[in-house]
Design a protein around this motif. Structure first.
Motif, PDB file in Angstrom:
ATOM      1  N   PRO A 220      -3.665 -14.537  -0.373  1.00  0.00           N
ATOM      2  CA  PRO A 220      -2.424 -14.443   0.686  1.00  0.00           C
ATOM      3  C   PRO A 220      -1.994 -12.993   0.638  1.00  0.00           C
ATOM      4  O   PRO A 220      -1.408 -12.482   1.690  1.00  0.00           O
ATOM      5  N   ILE A 221      -2.125 -12.601  -0.413  1.00  0.00           N
ATOM      6  CA  ILE A 221      -1.438 -11.093  -0.737  1.00  0.00           C
ATOM      7  C   ILE A 221      -2.357 -10.159  -0.576  1.00  0.00           C
ATOM      8  O   ILE A 221      -3.637 -10.184  -1.345  1.00  0.00           O
ATOM      9  N   PRO A 222      -2.449  -8.939   0.280  1.00  0.00           N
ATOM     10  CA  PRO A 222      -3.662  -8.100   0.178  1.00  0.00           C
ATOM     11  C   PRO A 222      -3.801  -7.498  -1.305  1.00  0.00           C
ATOM     12  O   PRO A 222      -2.837  -7.218  -1.905  1.00  0.00           O
ATOM     13  N   ASP A 223      -4.770  -6.759  -1.489  1.00  0.00           N
ATOM     14  CA  ASP A 223      -4.822  -6.051  -2.589  1.00  0.00           C
ATOM     15  C   ASP A 223      -3.926  -4.727  -2.647  1.00  0.00           C
ATOM     16  O   ASP A 223      -3.117  -4.529  -1.436  1.00  0.00           O
ATOM     17  N   LYS A 224      -3.637  -4.537  -3.920  1.00  0.00           N
ATOM     18  CA  LYS A 224      -2.370  -3.465  -4.065  1.00  0.00           C
ATOM     19  C   LYS A 224      -2.553  -2.412  -2.985  1.00  0.00           C
ATOM     20  O   LYS A 224      -1.375  -1.766  -2.475  1.00  0.00           O
ATOM     21  N   ALA A 225      -3.478  -1.531  -2.952  1.00  0.00           N
ATOM     22  CA  ALA A 225      -3.610  -0.387  -2.453  1.00  0.00           C
ATOM     23  C   ALA A 225      -3.482  -0.549  -0.843  1.00  0.00           C
ATOM     24  O   ALA A 225      -2.744   0.084  -0.231  1.00  0.00           O
ATOM     25  N   ALA A 226      -4.129  -1.518  -0.232  1.00  0.00           N
ATOM     26  CA  ALA A 226      -3.738  -1.952   1.182  1.00  0.00           C
ATOM     27  C   ALA A 226      -2.482  -2.609   1.439  1.00  0.00           C
ATOM     28  O   ALA A 226      -1.774  -2.067   2.264  1.00  0.00           O
ATOM     29  N   ALA A 227      -1.950  -3.243   0.520  1.00  0.00           N
ATOM     30  CA  ALA A 227      -0.466  -3.838   0.697  1.00  0.00           C
ATOM     31  C   ALA A 227       0.485  -2.708   0.512  1.00  0.00           C
ATOM     32  O   ALA A 227       1.441  -2.506   1.583  1.00  0.00           O
ATOM     33  N   ALA A 228       0.363  -1.624  -0.298  1.00  0.00           N
ATOM     34  CA  ALA A 228       1.301  -0.523  -0.551  1.00  0.00           C
ATOM     35  C   ALA A 228       1.299   0.246   0.833  1.00  0.00           C
ATOM     36  O   ALA A 228       2.109   0.633   1.383  1.00  0.00           O
ATOM     37  N   LEU A 229       0.059   0.556   1.366  1.00  0.00           N
ATOM     38  CA  LEU A 229      -0.130   1.294   2.633  1.00  0.00           C
ATOM     39  C   LEU A 229       0.598   0.735   3.558  1.00  0.00           C
ATOM     40  O   LEU A 229       1.137   1.316   4.563  1.00  0.00           O
ATOM     41  N   GLU A 230       0.373  -0.699   3.821  1.00  0.00           N
ATOM     42  CA  GLU A 230       0.907  -1.393   4.951  1.00  0.00           C
ATOM     43  C   GLU A 230       2.501  -1.543   4.854  1.00  0.00           C
ATOM     44  O   GLU A 230       3.289  -1.126   5.670  1.00  0.00           O
ATOM     45  N   LEU A 231       2.863  -1.861   3.639  1.00  0.00           N
ATOM     46  CA  LEU A 231       4.446  -1.862   3.592  1.00  0.00           C
ATOM     47  C   LEU A 231       5.099  -0.479   3.612  1.00  0.00           C
ATOM     48  O   LEU A 231       6.249  -0.697   3.950  1.00  0.00           O
ATOM     49  N   SER A 232       4.630   0.285   3.158  1.00  0.00           N
ATOM     50  CA  SER A 232       5.059   1.726   3.072  1.00  0.00           C
ATOM     51  C   SER A 232       5.114   2.597   4.452  1.00  0.00           C
ATOM     52  O   SER A 232       5.536   3.590   4.362  1.00  0.00           O
ATOM     53  N   ALA A 233       4.745   1.891   5.453  1.00  0.00           N
ATOM     54  CA  ALA A 233       4.782   2.605   6.782  1.00  0.00           C
ATOM     55  C   ALA A 233       6.149   2.974   7.033  1.00  0.00           C
ATOM     56  O   ALA A 233       7.151   2.072   6.781  1.00  0.00           O
ATOM     57  N   GLU A 234       6.344   3.810   8.033  1.00  0.00           N
ATOM     58  CA  GLU A 234       7.758   4.113   8.333  1.00  0.00           C
ATOM     59  C   GLU A 234       8.274   3.118   8.939  1.00  0.00           C
ATOM     60  O   GLU A 234       7.611   2.452   9.953  1.00  0.00           O
ATOM     61  N   VAL A 235       9.594   2.839   8.757  1.00  0.00           N
ATOM     62  CA  VAL A 235      10.427   1.961   9.370  1.00  0.00           C
ATOM     63  C   VAL A 235      11.744   2.672   9.909  1.00  0.00           C
ATOM     64  O   VAL A 235      12.108   3.842   9.435  1.00  0.00           O
ATOM     65  N   GLN A 236      12.282   2.290  10.938  1.00  0.00           N
ATOM     66  CA  GLN A 236      13.559   2.782  11.658  1.00  0.00           C
ATOM     67  C   GLN A 236      14.671   2.334  10.853  1.00  0.00           C
ATOM     68  O   GLN A 236      15.678   3.317  10.774  1.00  0.00           O
ATOM     69  N   ASN A 237      14.963   1.164  10.309  1.00  0.00           N
ATOM     70  CA  ASN A 237      16.029   0.691   9.543  1.00  0.00           C
ATOM     71  C   ASN A 237      15.750  -0.537   8.842  1.00  0.00           C
ATOM     72  O   ASN A 237      14.848  -0.816   8.438  1.00  0.00           O
ATOM     73  N   VAL A 238      17.021  -1.044   8.019  1.00  0.00           N
ATOM     74  CA  VAL A 238      16.724  -2.034   7.019  1.00  0.00           C
ATOM     75  C   VAL A 238      16.119  -3.471   7.755  1.00  0.00           C
ATOM     76  O   VAL A 238      15.595  -4.106   7.243  1.00  0.00           O
ATOM     77  N   ARG A 239      16.363  -3.530   8.951  1.00  0.00           N
ATOM     78  CA  ARG A 239      15.974  -5.078   9.659  1.00  0.00           C
ATOM     79  C   ARG A 239      14.236  -4.811   9.920  1.00  0.00           C
ATOM     80  O   ARG A 239      13.610  -5.931  10.008  1.00  0.00           O
ATOM     81  N   GLU A 240      13.923  -3.602  10.118  1.00  0.00           N
ATOM     82  CA  GLU A 240      12.560  -3.463  10.037  1.00  0.00           C
ATOM     83  C   GLU A 240      11.875  -3.764   8.643  1.00  0.00           C
ATOM     84  O   GLU A 240      10.671  -4.201   8.600  1.00  0.00           O
ATOM     85  N   VAL A 241      12.429  -3.300   7.563  1.00  0.00           N
ATOM     86  CA  VAL A 241      12.202  -3.628   6.235  1.00  0.00           C
ATOM     87  C   VAL A 241      12.140  -5.046   6.062  1.00  0.00           C
ATOM     88  O   VAL A 241      11.174  -5.634   5.444  1.00  0.00           O
ATOM     89  N   PHE A 242      13.073  -5.816   6.511  1.00  0.00           N
ATOM     90  CA  PHE A 242      13.046  -7.288   6.660  1.00  0.00           C
ATOM     91  C   PHE A 242      11.894  -7.630   7.099  1.00  0.00           C
ATOM     92  O   PHE A 242      11.118  -8.867   6.542  1.00  0.00           O
ATOM     93  N   GLU A 243      11.543  -7.171   8.470  1.00  0.00           N
ATOM     94  CA  GLU A 243      10.409  -7.840   9.127  1.00  0.00           C
ATOM     95  C   GLU A 243       8.940  -7.602   8.334  1.00  0.00           C
ATOM     96  O   GLU A 243       8.082  -8.419   8.477  1.00  0.00           O
ATOM     97  N   LYS A 244       8.960  -6.346   7.522  1.00  0.00           N
ATOM     98  CA  LYS A 244       7.771  -6.042   7.049  1.00  0.00           C
ATOM     99  C   LYS A 244       7.772  -7.187   5.739  1.00  0.00           C
ATOM    100  O   LYS A 244       6.476  -7.576   5.494  1.00  0.00           O
TER     101      LYS A 244
END
Length: 768
Positions: free
Chosen positions: A660-684
């Motif tokens: 269910p969890i992508p490998d660490k490198a892929a996950a870090a790349l995906e989750l660390s993408a730019e976000v506009q605000n904290v609500r987008e952090v929640f969506e991630k």
């Protein structure tokens, strides 16, 4: 009638049927008489012996374990039996005894194990070694189909109709005929495999959806196939006919019926063309091929690796030097003929034979993913014949889950289970196209994922101008006399094995005393098998229906041996058979049976190959590992240190599976993408897209971001500090409120994200 008597009565009836088929039984009215049966034990006597010692089936049933015993008892030696095979230590002793075997097979996948079985049924002395566990590479990582190959007819026809073939019509027709013959052979082998082994195989219906009457872009890269939606029902009837109509009949399913049977699919299809292929649990089949070879007298050993080839003064191979990969000790094994059956790793064996040998095998990797059962409609599979990149994509019910695959990526073979993240995403995207609009397939729905390599073969020893094999390749090195076989597919493993042994027998003039009997011999557990066996297991042994079905299709008649080890559950129902893993049909009593009778050596192999937990649910396998290690330690006499080593090794291997969890490198790349605000952090962080984050999801997200906790209790405490209304779910408002408070954990998570620059410079910009 006791339980042993029930088993004896069932197998005795099957034995009589076999004798009747071979013409050794006279029939008078409804009674069966044979000279041999007068010497068999009585029903009560055999039943008592089975109840006392459930593993002594051979003697209790009056069956015989060797050709000599069969002849002495005047019983036809072609009748297979359920027997206790030598242990791995006993097999190693036979390898080290100094005997010169007729044939030595290197590689214990489907083809290598099949070759050992074929040679043994001919009465030849044969040994087979495998560097890991039986079938631990390619043969355990297939799409689980025993399919005849409808695709090869299409690709063959597509190639035949290419414009450039106008100047080479004879060669073009020859190529197509070769492809057609290969598919006909696969139809024959599919029938043999399913008819001989109903305990290990089953038919699975597969639907091809058509959303329009013309397919464009055309499948298989040729415009003639744009008419596929209009002619597919006729094509499938022709496909049925290639197997002599021995498979369930193909048919069509209209839109309305499809909507009732599988509402989870997109309802825009014009119709579904449904055909049938065989299916199996590949590693279990491979294990039983190897163990059946042992039943026939072959010496088979896992975790024994070839490290050098032994040659005489003329350069001819006379044996190998090998290493016991469990003890590290080396020894020599001698043979008149040597066969390399290493699949995509065959060239590494050939380099030991001749360091300058030309490559013979290219490898292609394929990724599979496993999703929950509810994605697969009513036990019916699906096939996409025209994916975005032209591959076939199967969507299949398997072992109570949904199996999806495969991809096709060229590259050198490796043993790692871990698939590339982009291939997991590709498979999810392709699946989504066929699901109803109100169903989404999420990255977190992936329960397990793995990759495997298949061999693409050529013959480096063939003379110039020789035709290229359309299926498997068998080649002999004229300098050493070593034969190798590679290529092919699961469906034709038996034919491949027979072909290579025929070649070796002729080349080395071995003169076997008998013909091969693999075309009629059931694999281990198949003698006496009845399709109603699960009902017997429920009624007479008190196990659950789900577990009974699992045991019957995993062990065949040997399932009776397994349930005789079942312990009371202290429940009203099921009364026997404590579940090993909640939500799965596996029972604790399978562990001691496998340890005693299936040559299992490691915890990793138990969780991946003998029981397919890791291939079905990575997290379930990790959770079950300590309990399985305890049970195996008790049976195999592991010390505390060895049990810990086994557990650590298994957890490391299980960690390489996708989940269910992508490998660490892929996950870090995906989750660390730019976000506009904290609500987008929640969506991630809301991996399931449900509008809330539960405890497991919270822990998974922290793992993906590299935010660690000392233990689960610390993680629960942090979760509760965010879950303000204590309902076990963090909603968006709760997350925003917690974020505004700040703190160490909030800072760690914030540092993992890149917030887009805005006109506002205050902290409020991060909160929207």
């Amino acid at each position: 009638m006791n339980r042993g008597s029930i088993l004896y009565k069932s197998i005795l009836a099957h034995r009589r049927k076999l004798l009747l088929a071979t013409g050794t039984t006279a029939v008078t009215g409804a009674s069966y008489f044979t000279e041999e049966e007068s010497s068999l034990p009585s029903l009560d006597d055999a039943g008592k012996r089975l109840d006392t010692n459930p593993y002594a089936l051979s003697s209790a049933l009056g069956f015989y374990t060797t050709t000599t015993e069969c002849k002495a008892a005047k019983v036809k030696d072609s009748i297979p039996s359920t027997i206790v095979i030598p242990t791995r230590d006993e097999q190693l002793s036979k390898l080290k005894a100094g005997e010169t075997f007729d044939i030595l097979v290197i590689g214990g996948g489907a083809t290598g194990s099949g070759a050992a079985l074929d040679a043994a049924t001919r009465g030849l002395s044969v040994a087979m070694i495998e560097r890991g566990d039986f079938g631990n590479e390619t043969s355990a990582r297939s799409t689980k189909l025993i399919w005849a190959g409808i695709r090869y007819i299409a690709t063959g026809l597509s190639a035949l109709l290419r414009f450039h073939n106008v100047i080479r019509p004879v060669d073009a027709i020859s190529d197509f005929v070769g492809e057609f013959k290969m598919v006909m052979g696969a139809h024959k082998e599919r029938r043999i495999m399913l008819e001989n082994n109903p305990h290990l195989t089953n038919w699975v219906p597969i639907a091809i959806p058509f959303t329009s009457w013309v397919s464009w872009p055309a499948p298989f890269g040729h415009p003639i196939f744009s008419t596929a939606p209009m002619v597919m029902p006729l094509v499938m009837k022709f496909y049925d006919g290639m197997s002599g109509f021995t498979c369930p009949p193909s048919h069509i399913m209209g839109r309305n019926r499809a909507a009732r049977k599988f509402p989870q699919l997109d309802q825009n299809a014009k119709y579904f063309s449904i055909f049938y292929e065989g299916q199996h649990n590949d590693s279990r089949t491979n294990t039983y091929i190897a163990l059946t070879a042992a039943e026939e007298g072959a010496t088979v050993a896992n975790y024994v690796e070839m490290i050098d080839l032994l040659k005489d003064k003329d350069g001819k191979a006379i044996g190998i030097e090998c290493r016991d990969n469990l003890s590290g000790k080396t020894f020599k094994v001698y043979a008149k003929a040597i066969v390399f059956a290493g699949g995509p790793f065959t060239d590494s064996l050939r380099k030991m034979e001749d360091k300058d040998s030309a490559p013979a095998v290219n490898a292609a990797a394929g990724t599979h993913i496993v999703l929950p059962k509810y994605f697969c409609p009513a036990g019916i599979g699906m096939l996409d014949i025209n994916t975005s990149d032209g591959r076939f994509l199967f969507f299949l019910p398997w072992e109570g889950h949904t199996l999806i695959g495969t991809t096709d990526r060229k590259g050198p073979a490796e043993s790692s289970y871990g698939p590339p993240e982009q291939e997991i995403r590709y498979l999810l995207d392709e699946v989504q196209k066929y699901l109803a609009g109100d169903i989404k397939v999420r990255r977190s729905d992936v329960l397990s994922a793995w990759q495997g390599y298949r061999p693409l073969a050529s013959d480096p020893n063939a003379p110039p101008g020789a035709p290229i094999s359309r299926d498997h390749t068998i080649s002999v090195n004229p300098k050493t006399g070593v034969t190798f076989i590679t290529g092919g597919k699961w469906t034709t493993y038996r034919e491949m094995a027979e072909d290579v042994i025929n070649r070796v027998v002729s080349l080395h003039q071995l003169n076997p005393p008998k013909e091969s009997s693999t075309a009629t011999r059931p694999l281990r557990g198949g003698v006496g098998y009845r399709r109603n066996l699960p009902i017997t297991l429920v009624q007479d042994f008190g196990v659950s229906e789900e577990s009974a079905k699992h045991l019957a299709r995993t062990y065949g008649m040997n399932a009776v041996d397994v349930v005789l080890l079942a312990t009371p559950t202290s429940k009203r129902w099921p009364r026997f058979g404590n579940v090993l893993i909640e939500g799965f049909p596996y029972l604790e009593c399978e562990i001691p049976y496998i340890c005693k009778h299936e040559m299992v050596c490691t915890l990793t192999d138990m969780l991946t190959l003998r029981m397919r937990v890791a291939y079905l649910n990575k997290d379930a396998a990790i959770a079950a590992a300590p309990k399985v290690a305890d049970l195996m330690a008790k049976e195999l006499g592991w010390s505390r240190r060895e049990k810990k080593r086994q557990l650590d090794e298994a957890l490391e291997v299980l960690g390489t599976f996708g989940g269910p969890i992508p490998d660490k490198a892929a996950a870090a790349l995906e989750l660390s993408a730019e976000v506009q605000n904290v609500r987008e952090v929640f969506e991630k962080l809301d991996l399931g897209g449900t509008g809330y984050i539960d405890l497991i999801e919270f822990m998974d997200c922290c793992t993906m971001l590299g935010v660690s906790f000392k233990n689960r209790e610390k993680a629960k405490k942090a979760f509760k500090s965010i879950d303000l209304n204590a309902d076990g779910k963090i909603d968006e408002d709760e997350f925003v409120a917690w974020w505004e408070k700040g703190g160490n954990l909030q800072a760690q998570i914030a540092n993992k994200f890149k917030f887009k620059a805005t006109k506002e410079t205050s902290v409020g910009a991060a909160f929207g």
